[in-house]
Design a protein around this motif. Sequence first.
Motif, PDB file in Angstrom:
ATOM      1  N   ASN A   1       9.975 -42.550  -7.037  1.00 54.12           N
ATOM      2  CA  ASN A   1       9.926 -43.891  -6.717  1.00 54.12           C
ATOM      3  C   ASN A   1       9.204 -44.111  -5.461  1.00 54.12           C
ATOM      4  N   ILE A   2       8.276 -45.301  -5.544  1.00 50.39           N
ATOM      5  CA  ILE A   2       7.251 -45.386  -4.412  1.00 50.39           C
ATOM      6  C   ILE A   2       7.616 -46.814  -4.246  1.00 50.39           C
ATOM      7  N   ARG A   3       8.006 -46.923  -2.697  1.00 50.12           N
ATOM      8  CA  ARG A   3       8.122 -48.526  -2.554  1.00 50.12           C
ATOM      9  C   ARG A   3       6.706 -49.193  -2.078  1.00 50.12           C
ATOM     10  N   GLU A   4       6.082 -48.080  -1.479  1.00 51.10           N
ATOM     11  CA  GLU A   4       4.783 -48.501  -0.698  1.00 51.10           C
ATOM     12  C   GLU A   4       3.588 -47.416  -0.917  1.00 51.10           C
ATOM     13  N   VAL A   5       2.483 -47.754  -1.747  1.00 49.75           N
ATOM     14  CA  VAL A   5       1.350 -46.582  -1.887  1.00 49.75           C
ATOM     15  C   VAL A   5       0.584 -46.571  -0.494  1.00 49.75           C
ATOM     16  N   ILE A   6       0.751 -45.493   0.059  1.00 51.93           N
ATOM     17  CA  ILE A   6       0.167 -44.808   1.050  1.00 51.93           C
ATOM     18  C   ILE A   6      -0.795 -44.006   0.893  1.00 51.93           C
ATOM     19  N   PRO A   7      -2.283 -44.133   1.039  1.00 48.26           N
ATOM     20  CA  PRO A   7      -3.219 -43.156   0.900  1.00 48.26           C
ATOM     21  C   PRO A   7      -3.135 -42.021   1.733  1.00 48.26           C
ATOM     22  N   LEU A   8      -3.607 -40.877   1.216  1.00 53.34           N
ATOM     23  CA  LEU A   8      -3.714 -39.374   2.175  1.00 53.34           C
ATOM     24  C   LEU A   8      -4.931 -39.213   2.356  1.00 53.34           C
ATOM     25  N   ALA A   9      -5.405 -38.699   3.623  1.00 58.71           N
ATOM     26  CA  ALA A   9      -6.753 -38.157   3.869  1.00 58.71           C
ATOM     27  C   ALA A   9      -6.535 -36.732   4.269  1.00 58.71           C
ATOM     28  N   MET A  10      -7.392 -35.874   3.479  1.00 59.43           N
ATOM     29  CA  MET A  10      -7.363 -34.301   3.893  1.00 59.43           C
ATOM     30  C   MET A  10      -8.404 -34.110   4.580  1.00 59.43           C
ATOM     31  N   LEU A  11      -8.351 -33.557   5.943  1.00 60.27           N
ATOM     32  CA  LEU A  11      -9.548 -33.078   6.707  1.00 60.27           C
ATOM     33  C   LEU A  11      -9.708 -31.842   6.664  1.00 60.27           C
ATOM     34  N   THR A  12     -11.027 -31.272   6.474  1.00 56.79           N
ATOM     35  CA  THR A  12     -11.438 -29.879   6.338  1.00 56.79           C
ATOM     36  C   THR A  12     -12.766 -29.841   6.877  1.00 56.79           C
ATOM     37  N   ALA A  13     -13.201 -28.517   7.033  1.00 57.67           N
ATOM     38  CA  ALA A  13     -14.403 -28.341   7.773  1.00 57.67           C
ATOM     39  C   ALA A  13     -15.028 -26.766   6.953  1.00 57.67           C
ATOM     40  N   ILE A  14     -14.586 -25.708   7.724  1.00 61.69           N
ATOM     41  CA  ILE A  14     -15.463 -24.510   7.171  1.00 61.69           C
ATOM     42  C   ILE A  14     -14.503 -23.313   6.797  1.00 61.69           C
ATOM     43  N   LYS A  15     -13.207 -23.970   6.051  1.00 57.61           N
ATOM     44  CA  LYS A  15     -12.425 -22.730   5.744  1.00 57.61           C
ATOM     45  C   LYS A  15     -11.936 -23.355   4.402  1.00 57.61           C
ATOM     46  N   PRO A  16     -12.739 -23.217   3.253  1.00 60.92           N
ATOM     47  CA  PRO A  16     -12.370 -23.364   2.011  1.00 60.92           C
ATOM     48  C   PRO A  16     -11.179 -22.963   1.588  1.00 60.92           C
ATOM     49  N   PHE A  17     -10.924 -21.730   1.954  1.00 62.96           N
ATOM     50  CA  PHE A  17      -9.393 -20.969   1.460  1.00 62.96           C
ATOM     51  C   PHE A  17      -8.350 -21.761   2.062  1.00 62.96           C
ATOM     52  N   ASN A  18      -8.210 -22.334   3.305  1.00 63.33           N
ATOM     53  CA  ASN A  18      -7.135 -23.131   3.692  1.00 63.33           C
ATOM     54  C   ASN A  18      -7.227 -24.424   2.897  1.00 63.33           C
ATOM     55  N   PHE A  19      -8.216 -25.114   2.867  1.00 64.34           N
ATOM     56  CA  PHE A  19      -8.418 -26.289   1.966  1.00 64.34           C
ATOM     57  C   PHE A  19      -7.649 -26.315   0.416  1.00 64.34           C
ATOM     58  N   TYR A  20      -8.253 -25.201  -0.268  1.00 61.14           N
ATOM     59  CA  TYR A  20      -7.708 -24.862  -1.404  1.00 61.14           C
ATOM     60  C   TYR A  20      -6.276 -24.645  -1.479  1.00 61.14           C
ATOM     61  N   ARG A  21      -5.605 -23.722  -0.664  1.00 59.58           N
ATOM     62  CA  ARG A  21      -3.994 -23.605  -0.512  1.00 59.58           C
ATOM     63  C   ARG A  21      -3.568 -24.790  -0.377  1.00 59.58           C
ATOM     64  N   GLN A  22      -3.855 -25.752   0.570  1.00 60.71           N
ATOM     65  CA  GLN A  22      -3.275 -26.873   0.776  1.00 60.71           C
ATOM     66  C   GLN A  22      -3.324 -28.127  -0.290  1.00 60.71           C
ATOM     67  N   LEU A  23      -4.461 -27.900  -1.249  1.00 64.66           N
ATOM     68  CA  LEU A  23      -5.017 -28.777  -2.150  1.00 64.66           C
ATOM     69  C   LEU A  23      -3.820 -28.484  -3.376  1.00 64.66           C
ATOM     70  N   LEU A  24      -3.725 -27.050  -3.701  1.00 65.14           N
ATOM     71  CA  LEU A  24      -2.808 -26.763  -4.645  1.00 65.14           C
ATOM     72  C   LEU A  24      -1.275 -27.228  -4.148  1.00 65.14           C
ATOM     73  N   ASN A  25      -0.901 -26.829  -3.074  1.00 60.97           N
ATOM     74  CA  ASN A  25       0.482 -27.144  -2.412  1.00 60.97           C
ATOM     75  C   ASN A  25       0.606 -28.644  -2.605  1.00 60.97           C
ATOM     76  N   LEU A  26      -0.299 -29.296  -2.306  1.00 55.75           N
ATOM     77  CA  LEU A  26      -0.169 -30.842  -2.218  1.00 55.75           C
ATOM     78  C   LEU A  26      -0.096 -31.477  -3.496  1.00 55.75           C
ATOM     79  N   LEU A  27      -0.841 -30.868  -4.529  1.00 61.11           N
ATOM     80  CA  LEU A  27      -0.794 -31.713  -5.994  1.00 61.11           C
ATOM     81  C   LEU A  27       0.395 -31.044  -6.573  1.00 61.11           C
TER      82      LEU A  27
END
Length: 340
Positions: free
Chosen positions: A231-257
């Motif tokens: 149940n969502i009362r307010e839609v809050i967008p999420l910004a994912m910041l990344t740079a040079i570590k695709p392995f960190n980004f991929y791990r967090q992306l699966l975690n988030l999704l």
Amino acid sequence: MQEDVFKIQVIVNKQSICVYVNDQVIYEKIGTVAERTHAGMHVVVLHPTGGHVKLARQFLTHQPAEDRNLAACLESLMPGNILVVAAVPDAVMFLGPDAVALLEEMGASRIRHLARHETWVMVAHTPTRVQRPPRYHYPLRRPNVTAPGTPLGRVWGEGVSTRRPGRVGPSASLDFDVFVPRFLAVQCEWHQDETLREQREFCERYDGYVRLCNCQDPITSNFRHSAEKINIREVIPLAMLTAIKPFNFYRQLLNLLETPGASQTPILVLVDGYQQEIVHLTKLFKLDVLVHRPQGEKGSATLLNMHFRFSVHNVFNFFPEAKKAIVLEDDLLLSPDFLS
């Protein structure tokens, strides 16, 4: 013979590690006597047919807990690729049993006997093994360390430079050469699905994405909308910041999704500098992405500050109706109730 094999050379000394394929440098780390920034464990994965670099990472295993990252990386590799692993002196100071067991699974026979100031190199093919259930966290297996693990990989060469008794400082340099025959890359049934052509091309180009590239039930772009709804009362967008570590980004992306509420949350990926691997990965999941041209000297606070400024400014430009936003750096892991 040159058409049928790769000539792989690894040179390790007090100041550097350098990996050559057919006499061309494909990986290099250079340090100094005072700051040995090339120290640790180095993992390079090559395509078995084309020979291009699919993954290249350094693990500072002379520091506590870094061996967990090494173990997670080894578990994420697809079978049938060419694996080059090198331990620069000091690499085994905090090399834990999980990492040792996985290296032995790849075929290493000397890694558990390596002393602190010794050098070791192995070239092998990554093995086929039963995939383990996905985790949010690092591997926590407790292997039997009293006996070597059963090797599953095909080893083409292994070398070690040992210290003489009583000698102070690192061992002698190691110059290691091996010829590795070309093999056909692993083919999966889903590779024939034209709707997954971009995903197949991504898996041909990069390694370390076993859940995305696995032959059995790989995740696809549908994963973006698979999370449990809340149940969502307010839609809050999420910004994912990344740079040079695709392995960190991929791990967090699966975690988030996989986090409840993710399928209802707008997501914007903001990359500091054009990183083809991250941009390609983002588009596989049909996420919006913006690339920031880096501003400031490398390693300075300005570089990071300007990326934060770019990200905060653009997340509200991209979602003009939003009154607040969530900003995530890519080295975080999320709890299941993060969005709720």
